[in-house]
Design a protein around this motif. Structure first.
Motif, PDB file in Angstrom:
ATOM      1  N   SER A  40      44.895  25.600 -11.199  1.00  0.00           N
ATOM      2  CA  SER A  40      46.000  26.192 -12.310  1.00  0.00           C
ATOM      3  C   SER A  40      45.422  26.124 -13.591  1.00  0.00           C
ATOM      4  CB  SER A  40      47.001  25.269 -11.817  1.00  0.00           C
ATOM      5  OG  SER A  40      46.849  23.841 -12.395  1.00  0.00           O
ATOM      6  N   ASP A  42      46.887  24.303 -15.920  1.00  0.00           N
ATOM      7  CA  ASP A  42      46.971  22.886 -16.274  1.00  0.00           C
ATOM      8  C   ASP A  42      45.687  22.344 -15.870  1.00  0.00           C
ATOM      9  OD1 ASP A  42      49.461  23.405 -17.881  1.00  0.00           O
ATOM     10  OD2 ASP A  42      50.664  23.022 -15.895  1.00  0.00           O
ATOM     11  N   GLU A  43      45.538  22.270 -14.717  1.00  0.00           N
ATOM     12  CA  GLU A  43      44.197  21.710 -14.317  1.00  0.00           C
ATOM     13  C   GLU A  43      43.052  22.068 -15.117  1.00  0.00           C
ATOM     14  OE1 GLU A  43      45.301  21.309  -9.402  1.00  0.00           O
ATOM     15  OE2 GLU A  43      44.614  22.887 -10.098  1.00  0.00           O
ATOM     16  N   ILE A  45      42.614  23.009 -18.027  1.00  0.00           N
ATOM     17  CA  ILE A  45      43.126  22.219 -19.570  1.00  0.00           C
ATOM     18  C   ILE A  45      42.787  20.926 -19.198  1.00  0.00           C
ATOM     19  CG2 ILE A  45      44.584  21.826 -21.313  1.00  0.00           C
ATOM     20  CD1 ILE A  45      45.827  24.847 -20.507  1.00  0.00           C
ATOM     21  N   GLU A  46      43.319  20.290 -18.329  1.00  0.00           N
ATOM     22  CA  GLU A  46      43.164  18.796 -18.274  1.00  0.00           C
ATOM     23  C   GLU A  46      41.598  18.471 -17.702  1.00  0.00           C
ATOM     24  OE1 GLU A  46      44.170  15.467 -14.610  1.00  0.00           O
ATOM     25  OE2 GLU A  46      45.562  16.998 -15.218  1.00  0.00           O
ATOM     26  N   ASP A  47      40.897  19.328 -17.169  1.00  0.00           N
ATOM     27  CA  ASP A  47      39.323  18.957 -17.001  1.00  0.00           C
ATOM     28  C   ASP A  47      38.497  19.305 -18.215  1.00  0.00           C
ATOM     29  OD1 ASP A  47      39.940  17.988 -14.280  1.00  0.00           O
ATOM     30  OD2 ASP A  47      39.262  19.790 -13.318  1.00  0.00           O
ATOM     31  N   PRO A  49      39.673  19.811 -21.883  1.00  0.00           N
ATOM     32  CA  PRO A  49      40.618  19.747 -23.099  1.00  0.00           C
ATOM     33  C   PRO A  49      40.240  20.517 -24.321  1.00  0.00           C
ATOM     34  CG  PRO A  49      39.533  17.627 -22.610  1.00  0.00           C
ATOM     35  CD  PRO A  49      39.057  18.372 -21.764  1.00  0.00           C
ATOM     36  N   ASP A  52      42.651  25.905 -24.102  1.00  0.00           N
ATOM     37  CA  ASP A  52      44.108  25.760 -24.134  1.00  0.00           C
ATOM     38  C   ASP A  52      44.391  27.053 -23.458  1.00  0.00           C
ATOM     39  OD1 ASP A  52      44.006  27.829 -25.991  1.00  0.00           O
ATOM     40  OD2 ASP A  52      44.226  26.203 -27.605  1.00  0.00           O
TER      41      ASP A  52
END
Length: 76
Positions: A40, A42-43, A45-47, A49, A52
């Motif tokens: 996703s 979000d995943e 962006i989490e991995d 940073p 965005d």
């Protein structure tokens, strides 16, 4: 996204000239492959940073723009 060009760079000394998110070594194809594998936004962006939503959308817009110019040649 009409201004994706400001977020994508092509430099022959970075990732062999693959289109990358500016200021990173993350190629457009990397983002496309992550999305295709089911990650996703979000995943990703989490991995990563340094990314965005606007940078992921820029990668998608870049790929879509390139696709507009691909021509298929029919076999005779």
């Amino acid at each position: 996204m009409s201004n994706f060009q400001v977020l994508i760079s092509i430099d022959p000394t970075i990732r062999f000239g693959k289109p990358c998110i500016i200021g990173t070594r993350i190629a457009v194809v990397d983002i496309l492959m992550w999305l295709a594998s089911g990650m996703s936004f979000d995943e990703i962006i989490e991995d990563f940073p340094e990314l965005d939503m606007s940078k992921i959308q820029a990668a998608l817009a870049f790929a879509a723009q390139r696709e507009r110019f691909v021509k298929m040649i029919a076999a005779a």
